[in-house]
Design a protein around this motif. Structure first.
Motif, PDB file in Angstrom:
ATOM      1  N   UNK A  74       0.838  -1.209   0.000  1.00 37.93           N
ATOM      2  CA  UNK A  74       0.000   0.000   0.000  1.00 37.93           C
ATOM      3  C   UNK A  74       0.866   1.250   0.000  1.00 37.93           C
ATOM      4  N   UNK A  75       1.990   1.224   0.698  1.00 39.61           N
ATOM      5  CA  UNK A  75       2.921   2.354   0.658  1.00 39.61           C
ATOM      6  C   UNK A  75       3.514   2.512  -0.745  1.00 39.61           C
ATOM      7  N   UNK A  76       3.835   1.395  -1.358  1.00 39.86           N
ATOM      8  CA  UNK A  76       4.361   1.453  -2.721  1.00 39.86           C
ATOM      9  C   UNK A  76       3.313   1.966  -3.697  1.00 39.86           C
ATOM     10  N   UNK A  77       2.082   1.551  -3.508  1.00 40.80           N
ATOM     11  CA  UNK A  77       0.998   2.052  -4.364  1.00 40.80           C
ATOM     12  C   UNK A  77       0.905   3.567  -4.293  1.00 40.80           C
ATOM     13  N   UNK A  78       1.013   4.122  -3.098  1.00 41.27           N
ATOM     14  CA  UNK A  78       0.989   5.581  -2.958  1.00 41.27           C
ATOM     15  C   UNK A  78       2.110   6.219  -3.777  1.00 41.27           C
ATOM     16  N   UNK A  79       3.291   5.602  -3.738  1.00 41.61           N
ATOM     17  CA  UNK A  79       4.424   6.131  -4.505  1.00 41.61           C
ATOM     18  C   UNK A  79       4.169   6.019  -6.002  1.00 41.61           C
TER      19      UNK A  79
ATOM     20  N   UNK B 136      12.463   2.541   5.503  1.00 33.00           N
ATOM     21  CA  UNK B 136      13.774   3.103   5.153  1.00 33.00           C
ATOM     22  C   UNK B 136      14.198   2.710   3.749  1.00 33.00           C
ATOM     23  N   UNK B 137      13.785   1.528   3.267  1.00 31.96           N
ATOM     24  CA  UNK B 137      14.093   1.159   1.884  1.00 31.96           C
ATOM     25  C   UNK B 137      13.197   1.937   0.917  1.00 31.96           C
ATOM     26  N   UNK B 138      11.956   2.153   1.300  1.00 28.10           N
ATOM     27  CA  UNK B 138      11.028   2.889   0.438  1.00 28.10           C
ATOM     28  C   UNK B 138      11.529   4.314   0.202  1.00 28.10           C
ATOM     29  N   UNK B 139      12.141   4.890   1.204  1.00 27.05           N
ATOM     30  CA  UNK B 139      12.671   6.244   1.038  1.00 27.05           C
ATOM     31  C   UNK B 139      13.725   6.284  -0.064  1.00 27.05           C
TER      32      UNK B 139
END
Length: 300
Positions: A77-82, A260-263
């Motif tokens: 879901x965090x990746x989807x936002x990105x 931290x990897x998503x950043x």
């Protein structure tokens, strides 16, 4: 001296160096096609295979099972936002057991118009251990489930753990899949030979620009993996002046969805987005790449 016997060959493709092939462009005139292969996976609890963040423990191995589940509950879901923020399409590579476990997740990718790509029923098992009858049933069953639940027939397939049998390409072609992502042997789409003569494309899928081999296998830090994506992208942009190329980015939300990897992933994808906005690359999906080269088949 007796000459050596010819060693076994896959027989799936002819050798042609990348410097000696017909030239063409991607839509909009771009020379580099970039896609995100976003792996959405579900694992049996306490049984079968699974990537590990810590030493495997006796079943149910809650540490590793719950780490993988983070991807479906949070990371994806965090990746989807990105992806939404950058207006990036994705090729969602899905286990069909997700329809039983978290159908909302698959639906979110369908809602944004992403391509769904078959990836077995679960990544707790390998495809290569199946008989031909069992493998055919897996390929057909996954295709039918995706059609039933999401209303689109998958054009492509990535075997769980990239585990092919000797007959996988033949079965894919016979069951109306148009391409496979299993082979990482080239930077361009390649037609594969099949026993029926039916068309099957190999669309490049990376094992280097891929978070499992790099982050898990080689213990690469998130910032270094982001640098790898950027460096690979910049180098392929230069190379694509000579030939049209495909760059895939293979991601798993239980890995890159960690904050931290998503950043760092955000930094890498923003770099690509700036070039995309200048019109120099084609952000796409494996299915769209396949459709384009299918139209150019007599040339490539």
């Amino acid at each position: 001296m007796k000459p050596f016997d010819k060693i076994l060959d896959s027989g799936r493709f002819n050798y042609v160096p990348i410097t000696a092939r017909p030239d063409y462009c991607w839509p909009t005139g771009a020379r580099l096609a970039v896609y995100i292969g976003f792996n959405l996976e579900h694992f049996a609890f306490g049984d079968g295979l699974g990537a590990c963040i810590g030493p495997p423990s006796p079943a149910p191995d809650v540490l590793n099972a719950s780490w993988r589940e983070y991807g479906n509950r949070v990371g994806a879901w965090r990746c989807l936002d990105l992806f939404d923020h950058l207006n990036f399409p994705t090729g969602a590579i899905i286990n069909t057991s997700l329809y039983d476990h978290c159908p909302e997740l698959v639906a979110a990718f369908v809602k944004r118009g992403d391509e769904l790509i078959g990836h077995g029923h679960t990544n707790s098992m390998r495809q290569s251990t199946l008989s031909e009858v069992e493998e055919r049933a897996l390929l057909q069953g996954c295709r039918e489930r995706i059609v039933l639940e999401s209303g689109q027939a998958p054009a492509g397939w990535l075997s769980p753990w990239i585990s092919e049998s000797f007959k996988t390409p033949d079965l894919l072609a016979e069951l109306e899949y148009r391409y496979t992502l299993n082979w990482c042997h080239d930077d361009q789409p390649i037609l594969m030979n099949t026993r029926s003569g039916q068309t099957l494309w190999s669309i490049p899928y990376p094992q280097e620009v891929n978070d499992i081999p790099m982050v898990i296998g080689r213990q690469m830090d998130g910032k270094d993996f982001a640098d790898l994506i950027i460096d690979n992208f910049d180098e392929m942009r230069l190379q694509s002046v000579q030939q049209p190329l495909v760059m895939g980015i293979a991601l798993h939300p239980y890995i890159v969805g960690q904050p931290y990897r998503l950043r760092h992933l955000r930094r890498a994808l923003e770099h690509i987005a700036k070039v995309r906005d200048a019109g120099d690359v084609w952000m796409t999906t494996p299915g769209q790449i396949c459709s384009h080269v299918q139209g150019l088949q007599r040339y490539v």
